[in-house]
Write a protein that holds these residues in place. Sequence first.
Motif, PDB file in Angstrom:
ATOM      1  N   ALA A 100       0.824  -1.204   0.000  1.00 21.21           N
ATOM      2  CA  ALA A 100       0.000   0.000   0.000  1.00 21.21           C
ATOM      3  C   ALA A 100       0.862   1.259   0.000  1.00 21.21           C
ATOM      4  CB  ALA A 100      -0.938  -0.017   1.197  1.00 21.21           C
ATOM      5  N   LEU A 101       1.937   1.255   0.780  1.00 19.94           N
ATOM      6  CA  LEU A 101       2.836   2.407   0.833  1.00 19.94           C
ATOM      7  C   LEU A 101       3.551   2.596  -0.503  1.00 19.94           C
ATOM      8  CD1 LEU A 101       4.342   1.943   4.405  1.00 19.94           C
ATOM      9  CD2 LEU A 101       2.712   3.698   3.672  1.00 19.94           C
ATOM     10  N   ASP A 102       4.002   1.494  -1.105  1.00 13.15           N
ATOM     11  CA  ASP A 102       4.692   1.585  -2.397  1.00 13.15           C
ATOM     12  C   ASP A 102       3.757   2.119  -3.479  1.00 13.15           C
ATOM     13  OD1 ASP A 102       7.006   0.616  -1.281  1.00 13.15           O
ATOM     14  OD2 ASP A 102       6.706  -1.451  -1.959  1.00 13.15           O
ATOM     15  N   LEU A 103       2.483   1.689  -3.438  1.00 17.73           N
ATOM     16  CA  LEU A 103       1.510   2.127  -4.438  1.00 17.73           C
ATOM     17  C   LEU A 103       0.952   3.507  -4.122  1.00 17.73           C
ATOM     18  CD1 LEU A 103      -0.484  -1.226  -4.914  1.00 17.73           C
ATOM     19  CD2 LEU A 103       1.164  -0.219  -6.508  1.00 17.73           C
ATOM     20  N   LYS A 142      -4.604  -2.154  -9.019  1.00 14.73           N
ATOM     21  CA  LYS A 142      -3.183  -2.010  -8.679  1.00 14.73           C
ATOM     22  C   LYS A 142      -2.754  -3.081  -7.673  1.00 14.73           C
ATOM     23  CE  LYS A 142      -3.217   3.029  -9.326  1.00 14.73           C
ATOM     24  NZ  LYS A 142      -3.147   4.344  -8.637  1.00 14.73           N
ATOM     25  N   VAL A 143      -3.584  -3.286  -6.662  1.00 14.05           N
ATOM     26  CA  VAL A 143      -3.263  -4.302  -5.653  1.00 14.05           C
ATOM     27  C   VAL A 143      -3.283  -5.696  -6.270  1.00 14.05           C
ATOM     28  CG1 VAL A 143      -4.047  -5.377  -3.511  1.00 14.05           C
ATOM     29  CG2 VAL A 143      -4.091  -2.888  -3.747  1.00 14.05           C
ATOM     30  N   ALA A 144      -4.309  -5.979  -7.071  1.00 10.18           N
ATOM     31  CA  ALA A 144      -4.419  -7.300  -7.705  1.00 10.18           C
ATOM     32  C   ALA A 144      -3.230  -7.563  -8.621  1.00 10.18           C
ATOM     33  CB  ALA A 144      -5.731  -7.400  -8.478  1.00 10.18           C
ATOM     34  N   PRO A 216      -1.640   7.026   2.776  1.00  8.63           N
ATOM     35  CA  PRO A 216      -1.511   5.672   2.227  1.00  8.63           C
ATOM     36  C   PRO A 216      -1.091   4.705   3.319  1.00  8.63           C
ATOM     37  CG  PRO A 216      -0.300   7.282   0.893  1.00  8.63           C
ATOM     38  CD  PRO A 216      -0.687   7.966   2.176  1.00  8.63           C
ATOM     39  N   GLY A 217      -1.265   3.417   3.041  1.00  8.87           N
ATOM     40  CA  GLY A 217      -0.866   2.396   3.993  1.00  8.87           C
ATOM     41  C   GLY A 217      -2.027   1.493   4.345  1.00  8.87           C
TER      42      GLY A 217
END
Length: 462
Positions: A100-103, A142-144, A216-217
């Motif tokens: 989550a932080l990277d995205l 994005k997560v998927a 984010p996170g």
Amino acid sequence: MARKNGREQHLSALRSLSSMQPREPLERGVEAIRALGATEAAEFLDALRMRTLVSRRLAGVAETDPVVRECVSVLSGKVERLRFMHEVLETNLRRVEDMALDLGIPVFGGKGIGAHTMYPDRSVRDFNDIDLFLRDRADAAKVATELRVVHGYRYQQYELPWFKVDPRERVVYGQIALVAPPDRPDLLNVDIHFGDYSVRHCGRLGIADAFWADKPGFHVLAPEENLACIVNNAAGDYFVTAKDTNDVLMALSLPGFDTARFADLLQGAHLDGFFGFIAATLRGSTALTAEQERRLREIPVRPTLEPRPRPDTADWNRRCLGTTVHAFATRREYGVVSAVRVAADAFSYYRKRLKLTAAPAPAGAGAPARREAAKAIELNPWTCVRLVPVDLALELVAGRGGFGGGGGAAAPSVATLDLDPGIERFESPAGTYFRIDGEVFIGTVDYVLDEEVIRQAAGSTG
């Protein structure tokens, strides 16, 4: 209320055995196991989803009682798997946090992840996977993509990705279920929810605002929204587990739990009637404190025409009828005609058990005329658009050679979804397929794919 028969009394005792605050003594649960037999008792306890708690409580009795020992033995495989899942849970959540932080996006943990925070000993609560909630489909994608490309996750074959659209509220919402690679037991399956949480056939829970955060996170859903998700999940399955009633119990035990806010969520989604079944089950299995009972009474329950869930197992027919009644109630504000039409649609959809299949296309000269053109998929809250990955669709026609004739079909029309520019829609007489962020899926509602639309979709991936 009709007096319970002997079997129902035994099932009630096993529900009590599965409660965090049992209403009946341990001896009564042991008696029920002996009466029902190890196999039936274990199957029911397995369905109640508090396997670890039950196994711990029965450990001492199992040493001397062969029936109880056999019952515990039947549960032991899943208990051991749950023990391992709890061991690796924090590592998996840290991975989500880093992702989550990277995205640069907020990701919320919910359902089991949120419920765990309410338990004094988190290891006693079963869970199946990690449920994540994202503010929109783009973030969910994005997560998927990160999980699939970097960690080797794949789409869940028996729970295809799907989305719905609410044009009035301008919301696209849905779910992407991913399974961990088989050679990585340390990775847990992940369900990604986005936009809002769908309620049965045509409703929404109305918790989209809860998916936003300033930073984010990784975050955890508030207990009121999270418990509403859990009630919604039980209403969809049409079965009340001990895990559900214990989650309600734990929420009622939180000093800051806002019963009025929780009740508003249930009423807005027309889930307060089903919650009445959960509350009755909770009272029947659990020794509530006076404060817990007082707070439970603060959650109003409307009378409902939905049938009462079976006490022993999920029932397909009751689920169909309950969903139909709920669909009518949900759409009633738009007029009786609209409510009746959507309720009829719900009954037609839920009365069948659907299986993904490929219908053969006409082949060769002299072949019969093509079937009637596929009906265009409507985008609305009561149409669940299942997304079939092309590779899975091709597996359905494997072994059929060229799988049909065709080849000269007209090019499909193309349109971009106005509410989500990342979704391109391709419409042809054979069916609908989508290109979503560059990935192609075949759309279906009834789980039947025309061979020609499989051909068209496969051809568009090059």
